[in-house]
Design a protein around this motif. Structure first.
Motif, mmCIF file in Angstrom:
data_model
loop_
_atom_site.group_PDB
_atom_site.id
_atom_site.type_symbol
_atom_site.label_atom_id
_atom_site.label_comp_id
_atom_site.label_asym_id
_atom_site.label_seq_id
_atom_site.Cartn_x
_atom_site.Cartn_y
_atom_site.Cartn_z
ATOM 1 N N LEU A 188 0.503 13.200 5.418
ATOM 2 C CA LEU A 188 1.137 12.470 6.510
ATOM 3 C C LEU A 188 2.645 12.660 6.518
ATOM 4 C CD1 LEU A 188 -0.915 9.153 6.320
ATOM 5 C CD2 LEU A 188 -1.318 11.150 7.774
ATOM 6 N N ASP A 198 3.090 10.076 1.684
ATOM 7 C CA ASP A 198 1.880 9.395 2.125
ATOM 8 C C ASP A 198 0.850 10.450 2.521
ATOM 9 O OD1 ASP A 198 2.963 6.813 1.840
ATOM 10 O OD2 ASP A 198 3.905 6.938 3.818
ATOM 11 N N TYR A 199 -0.416 10.170 2.202
ATOM 12 C CA TYR A 199 -1.472 11.101 2.574
ATOM 13 C C TYR A 199 -2.750 10.323 2.855
ATOM 14 C CZ TYR A 199 -2.692 10.604 -2.401
ATOM 15 O OH TYR A 199 -3.015 10.099 -3.643
ATOM 16 N N LEU A 200 -3.658 10.964 3.569
ATOM 17 C CA LEU A 200 -4.894 10.337 4.026
ATOM 18 C C LEU A 200 -6.072 10.988 3.324
ATOM 19 C CD1 LEU A 200 -5.990 8.323 6.288
ATOM 20 C CD2 LEU A 200 -6.318 10.376 7.675
ATOM 21 N N ILE A 210 -5.137 5.479 3.684
ATOM 22 C CA ILE A 210 -3.793 6.015 3.495
ATOM 23 C C ILE A 210 -3.302 5.641 2.102
ATOM 24 C CG2 ILE A 210 -1.383 5.898 4.258
ATOM 25 C CD1 ILE A 210 -2.405 5.375 7.070
#
Length: 218
Positions: A188, A198-200, A210
């Protein structure tokens, strides 16, 4: 036929794929019948002028004009995963055709384009030669990629985790494992100074979640 912004006479009689305005210019992508195997990219500079053909492209009904920076227009063929770099002021127009493209993003200066395919992460520098800078080549599927804010590093993810590769002219580049999160994290983005990201991730029955990672702890 196709009518251009109130014009009283038909200008083109080909099926329209996309019609967008970019910096007060109107761009069209039209296609022939499948047997002719061509699509066409036109510029309409004003209502009184006829469309100017910029370039012809292989036949597809899935073209999208996706971005415009520094005089370059990006056209993406979603069905065939081909990204075209178009210079509307050049005689040849198509600067490069990039195959198998899954994701792309510009550098802050919009002079370099980060691209990932299934197996490579590459930076294309928009100079006279369109120099290529290969960052990663793997035998496993690369899911996503994104610039680090300092642009001296690049994030990428696979089914096995989230990584950071250092841009370096040497053959052997430093690669850091940030997370061994499974299921191909979608990046993200990092904060302004690159100290966190941040990552999903898809956690099955729990759905997509998230996650936040402080990079200084890695």
């Amino acid at each position: 036929g196709l009518y251009i912004q109130g014009s009283i006479s038909p200008i083109l009689s080909l099926p329209l794929i996309q019609n967008v305005m970019i910096e007060n210019n109107q761009y069209l992508i039209v296609t022939t019948e499948p047997g002719n195997q061509r699509s066409f990219f036109y510029l309409v500079e004003d209502e009184s002028s006829r469309p100017r053909l910029i370039t012809s492209l292989p036949y597809s009904k899935s073209y999208k004009i996706v971005e415009n920076f520094n005089g370059f227009i990006l056209i993406y063929d979603t069905d065939n995963q081909i990204l075209y770099l178009i210079d509307t002021n050049s005689v040849t127009a198509v600067v490069e055709s990039l195959y198998g493209v899954k994701n792309w993003s510009w550098s802050n200066s919009h002079t370099s384009l980060l691209v990932n395919t299934d197996f490579e992460v590459v930076i294309y520098h928009l100079n006279d030669r369109l120099d290529q800078e290969l960052l990663v080549r793997l035998s496993e599927i690369i899911h996503d990629s994104e610039w680090h804010p300092n642009e001296g590093h690049v994030f990428y993810s696979t089914e096995k985790g989230l990584y950071l590769v250092e841009r370096d002219s040497r053959d052997r580049k430093n690669i850091y494992t940030l997370s061994e999160e499974q299921n191909a994290p979608t990046i993200l983005g990092a904060n302004a100074n690159g100290s966190s990201i941040d990552y999903l991730v898809n956690e099955g029955n729990s759905g997509s979640v998230i996650k936040h990672l402080n990079l200084r702890d890695n």
